[in-house]
Design a protein around this motif. Structure first.
Motif, short mmCIF file in Angstrom:
data_model
loop_
_atom_site.label_atom_id
_atom_site.label_comp_id
_atom_site.label_asym_id
_atom_site.label_seq_id
_atom_site.Cartn_x
_atom_site.Cartn_y
_atom_site.Cartn_z
N THR A 1 8.62 6.95 -1.60
CA THR A 1 8.44 6.77 -2.88
C THR A 1 7.66 5.65 -2.97
OG1 THR A 1 10.39 5.89 -3.27
CG2 THR A 1 10.00 8.23 -3.10
N GLY A 2 7.38 4.81 -4.27
CA GLY A 2 7.19 3.71 -3.80
C GLY A 2 5.40 2.83 -3.08
N ALA B 1 10.55 -2.17 -10.12
CA ALA B 1 12.18 -1.97 -10.35
C ALA B 1 13.19 -2.90 -9.52
CB ALA B 1 12.77 -0.23 -10.34
N GLN B 2 12.04 -2.94 -7.23
CA GLN B 2 12.66 -3.09 -6.69
C GLN B 2 11.69 -3.48 -5.59
OE1 GLN B 2 17.34 -2.00 -5.72
NE2 GLN B 2 16.42 -2.16 -3.85
N GLU B 3 11.76 -4.72 -5.31
CA GLU B 3 10.78 -5.24 -3.95
C GLU B 3 11.27 -5.59 -3.27
OE1 GLU B 3 8.27 -7.92 -5.53
OE2 GLU B 3 9.19 -8.88 -7.08
N GLY B 4 10.98 -6.49 -2.25
CA GLY B 4 11.52 -7.51 -0.78
C GLY B 4 10.64 -6.99 0.41
N ALA C 1 7.70 -2.32 -2.71
CA ALA C 1 8.42 -2.47 -3.51
C ALA C 1 8.39 -1.04 -4.18
CB ALA C 1 6.90 -3.04 -5.07
N ASN C 2 9.68 -0.91 -5.21
CA ASN C 2 9.56 0.87 -5.61
C ASN C 2 10.45 1.73 -4.60
OD1 ASN C 2 9.58 -0.90 -8.23
ND2 ASN C 2 7.52 0.95 -8.88
N LEU D 1 0.98 -0.95 0.03
CA LEU D 1 0.09 -0.16 0.39
C LEU D 1 0.81 1.05 0.04
CD1 LEU D 1 -2.49 -0.55 2.55
CD2 LEU D 1 -3.69 -0.71 0.31
N GLN D 2 0.29 2.35 -0.21
CA GLN D 2 1.36 3.74 -0.34
C GLN D 2 1.33 4.32 1.27
OE1 GLN D 2 2.05 4.94 -3.41
NE2 GLN D 2 3.37 6.39 -2.14
#
Length: 470
Positions: A230-231, A420-423, A347-348, A224-225
């Motif tokens: 960012t992301g 672009a990136q997640e974890g 994510a991002n 969720l935002q």
């Protein structure tokens, strides 16, 4: 006089075979065929209870195990379809045991002494000593960009987007100067970084953290935002609630009302299992220096574990059952440690240089996916450290030290994969233990606890100190 289990469990031949004949004509065999997994095993046990109610058959405290035992006893007389279902189940269970054993070996999840873990850890992770800087680098409270081009992409988002939290001031942007950094951990480099004066661990970086790429591919995120970051970053597991409404409850992160209850249960199980795998890999590979403080925090506060909202059979000692998906195979892990009660998945995600108060010394992250060549690097500004990111990288760090994540080379507002990136990360709120204690002991109502914590709560983030003190 205590009677034996055998005398309590009764499955007379006639009634038991009649039961088997009835089961063969029902959809119950579908659950039996798939009962190598806990969900279907529990489902079949519940159906057994329904079919044996009011009968002379007593399958005892473990009805599934006793049913299988009795089926073996009367094998020659079993209905054909039931015998086939049991045979299929046995083959699947044996296959799963072999896959389980291979995964345990490949992922290094087997038991190991502290001395063995420490020796293996030091053998693959070199030690570097750095001093604490007089001035944080990158600058405290600034967004970090790795190139002027990325800065240009994000400027409108940083400067013009309305602040969702008026207590936070708008942060400036800066382009990193690699020549000013004390040390850059390359994307393919392992490292233990210690403070040259105190000797304490500042951070640990382990590349290729998981040896099975199919398992890494399974580790998805749901997000969720999150405020001015960012992301996306979302809290998973149990939460102490928001600042305005603290309470102890399972987090609800899927807002859509279109999903079924079964989908939501499956989602909770997948999230909790992902974190359980992360937690068990940490425990199998990291020395006690990195885990002892968190273990003490969990034990001293008698905290519950992340258990998919009470569906993973969690015991008082923190054990339960989780699963891993490897390609098309689902592998269960029983009587294993479940993850601490709260974590985040993102994510991002990026954040300006800041620090946080946390009830234990280290936080832990695992970058599970990366599809960009720039941004998303992790900085520990107190010591001038940049950690270049790559997929399947583990990082442990001290949240009290100024840290942050650089802007990614992707469009602002991207909300769908591929990211672009997640974890995922294991972190804890300062409020979590106190909220759990009052909730667990029933000392006050949830409403009273909410008001008490709301009145005394501090964010624990960016409190205006320099972030470099011990």
């Amino acid at each position: 006089m205590v009677r034996s289990r055998q005398s309590l469990t009764k499955a007379p031949r006639g009634p038991f075979l009649a039961l088997c004949a009835r089961l063969e004509k029902t959809p119950t065999l579908f659950s039996l065929r798939r009962s190598e997994t806990r969900a279907y095993r529990d489902q079949f046990a519940a159906l057994l209870a329904r079919h044996t109610k009011g009968s002379p058959i007593d399958l005892g405290r473990e009805p599934f195990a006793e049913f299988v035992k009795q089926c073996k006893k009367y094998d020659a007389n079993l209905p054909k379809r039931l015998r086939a279902a049991l045979s299929y189940r046995t083959k699947k269970a044996n296959s799963q045991r072999r896959t389980h054993a291979r995964l345990v070996s490949k992922l290094g999840l087997g038991p190991a002494s502290e001395a063995a873990k420490l020796a293996a850890f030091q053998n693959v992770v070199p030690t570097i000593h750095l001093r604490c800087l007089k001035k944080a680098d990158p600058d405290l409270f600034k967004w970090v960009c790795e190139s002027p081009e990325t800065k240009g992409v994000w400027e409108a988002w940083v400067n013009d987007k309305p602040l969702s939290d008026k207590r936070h001031s708008r942060r400036e942007m800066m382009v990193e100067d690699p020549g000013q950094l004390a040390y850059i951990v390359a994307a393919d480099q392992n490292a233990i970084i210690r403070d040259s004066n105190t000797g304490e661990i500042i951070c640990v970086v382990i590349c290729d953290f998981c040896a099975d790429i199919e398992v890494v591919a399974w580790l998805g995120t749901d997000k969720l935002q999150q405020k001015e970051d960012t992301g996306k970053l979302v809290l998973v597991g149990y939460s102490a609630g928001s600042r305005s409404h603290p309470c102890f409850d399972w987090t609800r992160n899927i807002l859509s009302k279109k999903h079924t209850a079964e989908f939501l249960r499956s989602h909770d199980m997948a999230v909790s299992s992902s974190l359980a795998l992360f937690w068990n890999m940490m425990r199998a590979r990291l020395p006690s220096e990195l885990l002892a403080d968190l273990d003490k925090y969990l034990e001293s506060n008698q905290l519950c574990r992340m258990d998919a909202n009470h569906t993973m059979g969690a015991t008082n000692d923190g054990q339960g059952e989780y699963y891993i998906q490897k390609g098309a195979k689902v592998v269960g892990f029983a009587h294993e440690q479940l993850a601490p009660p709260a974590a985040v998945m993102g994510a991002n995600y990026a954040r300006s240089i800041h620090w946080e108060h946390q009830p234990h010394c280290f936080a832990y992250s695992w970058t599970t996916g990366r599809n960009t060549s720039e941004g998303g690097s992790f900085y520990i500004a107190t010591h001038g450290i940049k950690i270049e990111q790559s997929a399947n990288t583990f990082i442990a760090w001290q949240p009290r030290l100024a840290h942050g994540t650089s802007m990614l080379a992707c469009e602002p507002g991207q909300t769908v994969p591929p990211f672009a990136q997640e974890g995922l990360s294991i972190v804890s709120s300062m409020r979590l233990a106190a909220t759990w204690k009052r909730y667990h002991e029933g000392l006050i109502s949830a409403e009273q606890a909410a008001k008490e914590y709301a009145d005394s709560l501090e964010d624990g983030i960016e409190d205006g100190q320099d972030g470099t003190s011990a």
